[in-house]
Enzyme design. Sequence first.
Site, PDB file in Angstrom:
ATOM      1  N   LYS A   1       0.836  -1.188   0.000  1.00  0.00           N
ATOM      2  CA  LYS A   1       0.000   0.000   0.000  1.00  0.00           C
ATOM      3  C   LYS A   1       0.876   1.246   0.000  1.00  0.00           C
ATOM      4  O   LYS A   1       2.039   1.128   0.402  1.00  0.00           O
ATOM      5  CB  LYS A   1      -0.970  -0.032   1.174  1.00  0.00           C
ATOM      6  CG  LYS A   1      -0.364   0.331   2.538  1.00  0.00           C
ATOM      7  CD  LYS A   1      -1.445   0.314   3.571  1.00  0.00           C
ATOM      8  CE  LYS A   1      -0.944   0.620   4.946  1.00  0.00           C
ATOM      9  NZ  LYS A   1      -0.485   1.963   5.219  1.00  0.00           N
TER      10      LYS A   1
ATOM     11  N   ASP B   1      -1.844  -6.424   2.682  1.00  0.00           N
ATOM     12  CA  ASP B   1      -2.282  -5.699   3.867  1.00  0.00           C
ATOM     13  C   ASP B   1      -1.688  -6.501   5.019  1.00  0.00           C
ATOM     14  O   ASP B   1      -2.157  -7.613   5.308  1.00  0.00           O
ATOM     15  CB  ASP B   1      -3.809  -5.661   3.975  1.00  0.00           C
ATOM     16  CG  ASP B   1      -4.245  -4.824   5.167  1.00  0.00           C
ATOM     17  OD1 ASP B   1      -3.666  -4.998   6.255  1.00  0.00           O
ATOM     18  OD2 ASP B   1      -5.150  -3.993   5.021  1.00  0.00           O
ATOM     19  N   HIS B   2      -0.645  -5.976   5.652  1.00  0.00           N
ATOM     20  CA  HIS B   2       0.093  -6.822   6.598  1.00  0.00           C
ATOM     21  C   HIS B   2      -0.769  -7.235   7.791  1.00  0.00           C
ATOM     22  O   HIS B   2      -0.456  -8.195   8.479  1.00  0.00           O
ATOM     23  CB  HIS B   2       1.420  -6.169   7.028  1.00  0.00           C
ATOM     24  CG  HIS B   2       1.271  -5.123   8.089  1.00  0.00           C
ATOM     25  ND1 HIS B   2       0.884  -3.844   7.816  1.00  0.00           N
ATOM     26  CD2 HIS B   2       1.450  -5.175   9.426  1.00  0.00           C
ATOM     27  CE1 HIS B   2       0.831  -3.156   8.945  1.00  0.00           C
ATOM     28  NE2 HIS B   2       1.175  -3.936   9.941  1.00  0.00           N
TER      29      HIS B   2
ATOM     30  N   LYS C   1      -1.335 -11.259  10.097  1.00  0.00           N
ATOM     31  CA  LYS C   1      -1.185 -11.508  11.541  1.00  0.00           C
ATOM     32  C   LYS C   1      -2.022 -12.735  11.901  1.00  0.00           C
ATOM     33  O   LYS C   1      -3.196 -12.814  11.514  1.00  0.00           O
ATOM     34  CB  LYS C   1      -1.674 -10.294  12.346  1.00  0.00           C
ATOM     35  CG  LYS C   1      -0.796  -9.056  12.197  1.00  0.00           C
ATOM     36  CD  LYS C   1      -1.383  -7.899  13.003  1.00  0.00           C
ATOM     37  CE  LYS C   1      -0.752  -6.571  12.634  1.00  0.00           C
ATOM     38  NZ  LYS C   1       0.500  -6.285  13.290  1.00  0.00           N
TER      39      LYS C   1
ATOM     40  N   GLU D   1      -1.995   3.202  18.646  1.00  0.00           N
ATOM     41  CA  GLU D   1      -0.522   3.139  18.603  1.00  0.00           C
ATOM     42  C   GLU D   1       0.019   4.175  19.564  1.00  0.00           C
ATOM     43  O   GLU D   1      -0.545   5.266  19.692  1.00  0.00           O
ATOM     44  CB  GLU D   1      -0.026   3.479  17.205  1.00  0.00           C
ATOM     45  CG  GLU D   1      -0.460   2.499  16.146  1.00  0.00           C
ATOM     46  CD  GLU D   1       0.195   2.836  14.818  1.00  0.00           C
ATOM     47  OE1 GLU D   1       1.269   2.302  14.549  1.00  0.00           O
ATOM     48  OE2 GLU D   1      -0.369   3.656  14.079  1.00  0.00           O
TER      49      GLU D   1
ATOM     50  N   ASP E   1      -4.074   6.016   5.910  1.00  0.00           N
ATOM     51  CA  ASP E   1      -2.995   5.162   6.418  1.00  0.00           C
ATOM     52  C   ASP E   1      -3.515   3.885   7.076  1.00  0.00           C
ATOM     53  O   ASP E   1      -2.943   2.809   6.904  1.00  0.00           O
ATOM     54  CB  ASP E   1      -2.158   5.970   7.430  1.00  0.00           C
ATOM     55  CG  ASP E   1      -0.890   5.243   7.840  1.00  0.00           C
ATOM     56  OD1 ASP E   1      -0.282   4.604   6.967  1.00  0.00           O
ATOM     57  OD2 ASP E   1      -0.504   5.314   9.019  1.00  0.00           O
TER      58      ASP E   1
ATOM     59  N   HIS F   1      -6.442  -1.459   7.022  1.00  0.00           N
ATOM     60  CA  HIS F   1      -6.458  -2.394   8.151  1.00  0.00           C
ATOM     61  C   HIS F   1      -7.826  -2.440   8.858  1.00  0.00           C
ATOM     62  O   HIS F   1      -8.349  -3.506   9.156  1.00  0.00           O
ATOM     63  CB  HIS F   1      -5.386  -2.028   9.185  1.00  0.00           C
ATOM     64  CG  HIS F   1      -4.025  -1.819   8.590  1.00  0.00           C
ATOM     65  ND1 HIS F   1      -3.569  -2.522   7.505  1.00  0.00           N
ATOM     66  CD2 HIS F   1      -3.007  -0.984   8.927  1.00  0.00           C
ATOM     67  CE1 HIS F   1      -2.340  -2.131   7.211  1.00  0.00           C
ATOM     68  NE2 HIS F   1      -1.976  -1.189   8.052  1.00  0.00           N
TER      69      HIS F   1
ATOM     70  N   LYS G   1      -2.502   7.745  16.434  1.00  0.00           N
ATOM     71  CA  LYS G   1      -1.093   7.696  16.834  1.00  0.00           C
ATOM     72  C   LYS G   1      -0.939   8.429  18.160  1.00  0.00           C
ATOM     73  O   LYS G   1      -1.739   9.290  18.502  1.00  0.00           O
ATOM     74  CB  LYS G   1      -0.230   8.377  15.779  1.00  0.00           C
ATOM     75  CG  LYS G   1      -0.255   7.640  14.439  1.00  0.00           C
ATOM     76  CD  LYS G   1       1.137   7.477  13.886  1.00  0.00           C
ATOM     77  CE  LYS G   1       1.150   6.756  12.552  1.00  0.00           C
ATOM     78  NZ  LYS G   1       1.211   5.292  12.670  1.00  0.00           N
TER      79      LYS G   1
HETATM   80  C1  BG6 Z   1       1.078   0.669   8.648  1.00  0.00           C
HETATM   81  C2  BG6 Z   1       0.935   2.157   8.782  1.00  0.00           C
HETATM   82  O1  BG6 Z   1       0.294   0.181   7.599  1.00  0.00           O
HETATM   83  O2  BG6 Z   1       0.670   0.037   9.851  1.00  0.00           O
HETATM   84  C3  BG6 Z   1       1.711   2.674   9.967  1.00  0.00           C
HETATM   85  O3  BG6 Z   1       1.399   2.783   7.594  1.00  0.00           O
HETATM   86  C4  BG6 Z   1       1.335   1.926  11.229  1.00  0.00           C
HETATM   87  O4  BG6 Z   1       1.459   4.064  10.155  1.00  0.00           O
HETATM   88  C5  BG6 Z   1       1.433   0.426  10.987  1.00  0.00           C
HETATM   89  O5  BG6 Z   1       2.222   2.319  12.250  1.00  0.00           O
HETATM   90  C6  BG6 Z   1       0.862  -0.335  12.169  1.00  0.00           C
HETATM   91  O6  BG6 Z   1       1.133  -1.693  12.010  1.00  0.00           O
HETATM   92  P1  BG6 Z   1       1.265  -2.636  13.275  1.00  0.00           P
HETATM   93  O7  BG6 Z   1       1.467  -3.998  12.693  1.00  0.00           O
HETATM   94  O8  BG6 Z   1       2.416  -2.150  14.079  1.00  0.00           O
HETATM   95  O9  BG6 Z   1      -0.045  -2.497  14.021  1.00  0.00           O
END
Ligand code: BG6
Length: 516
Positions: free
Chosen positions: A175, A204-205, A209, A243, A262, A267, A367
């Site tokens: 992304k 989409d990481h 998970k 976060e 973002d 997500h 954040k």
């Molecule tokens: C990313 C965002 O996709 O996901 C970041 O661009 C964010 O801003 C991150 O910090 C959060 O990922 P995770 O796995 O740490 O929750």
Amino acid sequence: MEEYISPQVHSRFLQTCDIPVEEFTIKPFTMVIFGGAGDLSQRKLLPALYHLYHEKKLPSAFSILGFGLPSMSDEEYRKLAKDAFAQFSQETLDESLWEGFCRHLFYLSSDFTDDAKYEVLCNRIQEITTPTEDNTKEVIYYLAVPPAVGPIIIGKLAHYHLCRETFTTRIIMEKPFGSDRASATKLNNIVAQAFDEKQIFRIDHYLAKDTVQNIIFFRFSNSIFEPLWNRRYIDHVQITVAEDIGVGHRGPFYETAGVVRDIVQNHIMQLIALVAMEPPVGFGADFIRDEKIKILHTMRAMDDEYLDAFTVRGQYGPGKINERNVPGYREEEYVSPDSNTPTFFAAKFHIDNWRWAGVPFYIRTGKRLAKRITEIVIQFKQPPLRLFGRACDILEPNRLVLGIQPDEEIFLRFSVKHPEGTNKLYGVTMNFNYEDSFKITRHPPYEKVLTDCMKGDLTIFARQDGIEAMWAVVDPIIERWESIPALNFPNYSAGSWGPKDADELIKRDGRIWQTW
Ligand code: BG6
């Protein structure tokens, strides 16, 4: 004569889905990493590839070819990969295994626009790729480059017949997929000219998970929860993606993105879809993706009046995180001192379908919040009668909590009789914790993403129509917020739970945010 088996006899056996779950294997391959010496490669990709090698998850024949601007030899690239591992991985490197691994690493230095280098690239791939049993050469392209560069590379690969014709290929993209629905469609059209949808792996990481994947496993393998998973029993759903970090060095990107692009567009939308989707027809990538997209299509369209009433934006000011003073967003590197960019989002969403009519989904993310936590809370309705009189005043609703991170757990809150007193109620917890049950603490998303792509399993990757459907939900929010500057920014202190308006949003409905 064949024995007659009545339907009743059949029904005594477990019903199995007739659609077979596809078995995937990893064939010999070459992975070309565009931006192979860049930040993402050093932090995530190269360490993840070594881990996979270490765990014997890669075939004996594979090659990694870094393609990037810095000029360096194969040997220098191997050294860069080793240094990156030392810096970014928490594991210890096994020297003799590393020797074996780095023989699979190669490097080609070039500007991405240099036509001549794509012919060199083709020849290099031919040299270092072992053919599969059916005599094809499998190539994975990983775009670890800034978004604007992706279409240039794709255009060149197509021009030099490196997408469909010369090799069997897949492409992995990170992304952002556009900055709104129109630009996402435009980008998708460029990619679609070069690759078929089944060749495209959009990451989409969050979907990689384990705790996120488990939402489907948990919902559709336990018969006790799914019958309750609807408007008759569920009061509301809360999703928190908090976060404690700020934007760090990503100011230039974040200034153009903000929290909605973002985190919410991707997500959060994925989490909503997984919680709300219907059971898929089978456990195949498209069956699951079809159901998720239906949810996105049924999310209530939001007009300006709705947006003003049921969405909240915020931006962090200075504050304290873990006893440490941290600057406000407007003081961060490369951020405008009068920036209008939101770093916090809260909203009430509705899913207008048969299952969820009338059940609000409260979402918050931001954040520099009080702590890092991603959690889904399913709150059930109260019993219909306050049977225990006054004691019911303190009756805590049943809550099922899916802890995504950092605590990976699922727990259920319910009430019992307190041993002291006649009819005193007491809230207790029934808990499952991943680490306690499986003794596994590592489930790195990039290793999952890479192996699934190597196998050709698209389940955890986003499809074009899904990306566009997610933008369709958030575009009106972005348009509204960008058209009216926020006059009260910054409106929450770093280290807090966000602006007061976010608490008001849920309090107005007689509910409160929950995090454990
Ligand atoms: C990313 C965002 O996709 O996901 C970041 O661009 C964010 O801003 C991150 O910090 C959060 O990922 P995770 O796995 O740490 O929750």
